[in-house]
Design a protein around this motif. Sequence first.
Motif, short mmCIF file in Angstrom:
data_model
loop_
_atom_site.label_atom_id
_atom_site.label_comp_id
_atom_site.label_asym_id
_atom_site.label_seq_id
_atom_site.Cartn_x
_atom_site.Cartn_y
_atom_site.Cartn_z
N LEU A 35 0.14 147.22 64.87
CA LEU A 35 0.46 146.82 63.39
C LEU A 35 0.54 144.94 63.46
CD1 LEU A 35 2.84 149.37 62.07
CD2 LEU A 35 0.77 148.85 61.08
N VAL A 36 1.30 144.64 64.57
CA VAL A 36 1.40 143.29 64.74
C VAL A 36 -0.08 142.59 64.66
CG1 VAL A 36 2.18 141.44 66.16
CG2 VAL A 36 3.81 143.35 65.45
N GLN A 37 -0.81 143.25 65.69
CA GLN A 37 -2.25 142.53 65.93
C GLN A 37 -2.96 142.70 64.50
OE1 GLN A 37 -3.44 141.15 68.37
NE2 GLN A 37 -5.33 140.75 67.50
N LEU A 38 -2.95 143.69 63.80
CA LEU A 38 -3.65 143.60 62.47
C LEU A 38 -2.93 142.62 61.70
CD1 LEU A 38 -3.69 147.60 62.05
CD2 LEU A 38 -5.67 146.10 62.41
N VAL A 39 -1.65 142.33 61.29
CA VAL A 39 -1.21 141.53 60.77
C VAL A 39 -1.81 139.88 60.96
CG1 VAL A 39 1.14 140.34 60.09
CG2 VAL A 39 1.01 142.89 60.06
N ARG A 40 -1.67 139.78 62.39
CA ARG A 40 -2.18 138.57 63.00
C ARG A 40 -3.62 138.40 62.61
NH1 ARG A 40 -0.64 139.09 68.35
NH2 ARG A 40 1.42 138.46 67.88
N GLU A 41 -4.42 139.47 62.77
CA GLU A 41 -6.12 139.05 62.44
C GLU A 41 -6.08 138.92 60.95
OE1 GLU A 41 -7.93 142.54 63.63
OE2 GLU A 41 -7.31 142.18 65.86
N GLU A 42 -5.33 139.86 60.19
CA GLU A 42 -5.47 139.45 58.64
C GLU A 42 -5.00 138.11 58.09
OE1 GLU A 42 -6.89 140.82 55.30
OE2 GLU A 42 -7.04 142.10 57.10
N THR A 43 -3.86 137.61 58.95
CA THR A 43 -3.46 136.19 58.34
C THR A 43 -4.47 135.22 58.83
OG1 THR A 43 -2.09 136.04 60.37
CG2 THR A 43 -1.09 136.79 58.66
N ARG A 44 -5.25 135.42 59.84
CA ARG A 44 -6.27 134.19 60.02
C ARG A 44 -7.61 134.50 59.48
NH1 ARG A 44 -5.19 135.53 66.40
NH2 ARG A 44 -3.17 134.34 66.65
N GLU A 45 -7.90 135.53 58.76
CA GLU A 45 -9.01 135.45 58.06
C GLU A 45 -8.91 135.40 56.52
OE1 GLU A 45 -12.08 136.04 59.68
OE2 GLU A 45 -10.83 136.23 61.40
N GLN A 46 -9.99 134.98 55.88
CA GLN A 46 -9.78 134.90 54.38
C GLN A 46 -10.66 135.82 53.93
OE1 GLN A 46 -7.77 132.62 52.66
NE2 GLN A 46 -6.94 132.26 54.47
N ARG A 47 -10.34 137.20 54.01
CA ARG A 47 -11.21 138.27 53.55
C ARG A 47 -10.59 138.76 52.21
NH1 ARG A 47 -10.14 142.30 58.59
NH2 ARG A 47 -10.86 140.90 60.05
N SER A 55 0.26 142.93 52.55
CA SER A 55 1.73 143.38 52.05
C SER A 55 1.90 144.91 52.33
CB SER A 55 1.45 143.35 50.46
OG SER A 55 2.54 143.97 49.93
N ARG A 56 1.05 145.68 52.32
CA ARG A 56 0.91 147.11 52.74
C ARG A 56 1.32 146.88 54.39
NH1 ARG A 56 1.38 146.80 48.41
NH2 ARG A 56 0.74 147.87 46.54
N LEU A 57 0.58 146.10 55.28
CA LEU A 57 0.78 146.21 56.61
C LEU A 57 2.33 145.79 56.90
CD1 LEU A 57 -2.67 144.49 57.94
CD2 LEU A 57 -1.89 146.89 58.29
N LEU A 58 2.86 144.87 56.14
CA LEU A 58 4.03 144.44 56.50
C LEU A 58 5.01 145.58 56.03
CD1 LEU A 58 3.69 140.58 55.44
CD2 LEU A 58 4.08 141.61 57.78
N GLU A 59 4.81 146.19 54.93
CA GLU A 59 5.55 147.55 54.56
C GLU A 59 5.65 148.38 55.55
OE1 GLU A 59 4.55 148.80 50.90
OE2 GLU A 59 5.03 147.06 49.80
N VAL A 60 4.49 148.76 56.31
CA VAL A 60 4.46 149.90 57.15
C VAL A 60 4.93 149.28 58.53
CG1 VAL A 60 2.86 151.14 58.74
CG2 VAL A 60 2.23 150.81 56.27
N LEU A 61 4.87 147.90 58.90
CA LEU A 61 5.40 147.29 60.11
C LEU A 61 7.09 147.47 60.04
CD1 LEU A 61 5.11 145.66 62.77
CD2 LEU A 61 5.38 143.67 61.39
N LEU A 62 7.51 147.20 58.80
CA LEU A 62 8.90 147.23 58.54
C LEU A 62 9.27 148.79 58.87
CD1 LEU A 62 11.65 146.28 57.96
CD2 LEU A 62 11.20 146.68 55.33
N ILE A 63 8.71 149.51 57.96
CA ILE A 63 9.15 151.15 58.29
C ILE A 63 8.81 151.46 59.62
CG2 ILE A 63 8.50 153.28 57.50
CD1 ILE A 63 7.46 152.13 55.00
N GLU A 64 7.95 151.22 60.37
CA GLU A 64 7.82 151.75 61.61
C GLU A 64 8.90 150.93 62.76
OE1 GLU A 64 6.04 153.91 63.66
OE2 GLU A 64 5.22 154.58 61.72
#
Length: 194
Positions: A35-47, A55-64
């Motif tokens: 999840l941290v890797q996915l967050v890192r990738e998402e913050t670097r890209e402008q998709r 937002s959803r990744l961070l919610e799941v990261l918090l829950i996990e």
Amino acid sequence: MVAGHCSFGSPDATLLVSLLPQLVHVRGEQRLATLVQLVREETREQRPAREVVLSRLLEVLLIEALRSTAGTSASPGLVRGLADGRLAAAIREMHEHPTHAWTVAELAKEAALSRSTFFERFSRAVGVAPMEYLLTWRMALAKNLLRRNEGRVAEIAQRVGYSSASTFSVAFTRHVGRPPTQYAREEQAAANGA
């Protein structure tokens, strides 16, 4: 190391936050690393839809993160209480049947523990005594009903486990700091932008 900040938009955020662990220290959890890797990738890209995905990744990261610390070494809170199968049974009963006139003895029976063991184990795991938790849960439900204007004070009192509007009003005022009618008026005015 990853550090973050989370805020809750719910008017009952204080209830939720008070029941969460004060510190979450996680090591060696592959799901979290992914999840941290996915967050890192998402913050670097402008998709497209980047903010929604983050937002959803961070919610799941918090829950996990919370799930990974649910053992006995976790700091007191609802997550730790729910991780204990016996306490979870009592907590579920309180959530599902808030109108029931619960006693510590009945909750202990739901948890298949003696009264004293249940009380001590619940207080240690959740961070508050069982009846204090039940009161806080009932008040959170009442605040939600009042905010949404779902009945008169007497009806709401019954829906959250009080036999009379006056008993409920006293408990609500003590817990929230305002009488239920004032709370409802102010919350509805705030929601309407007045």
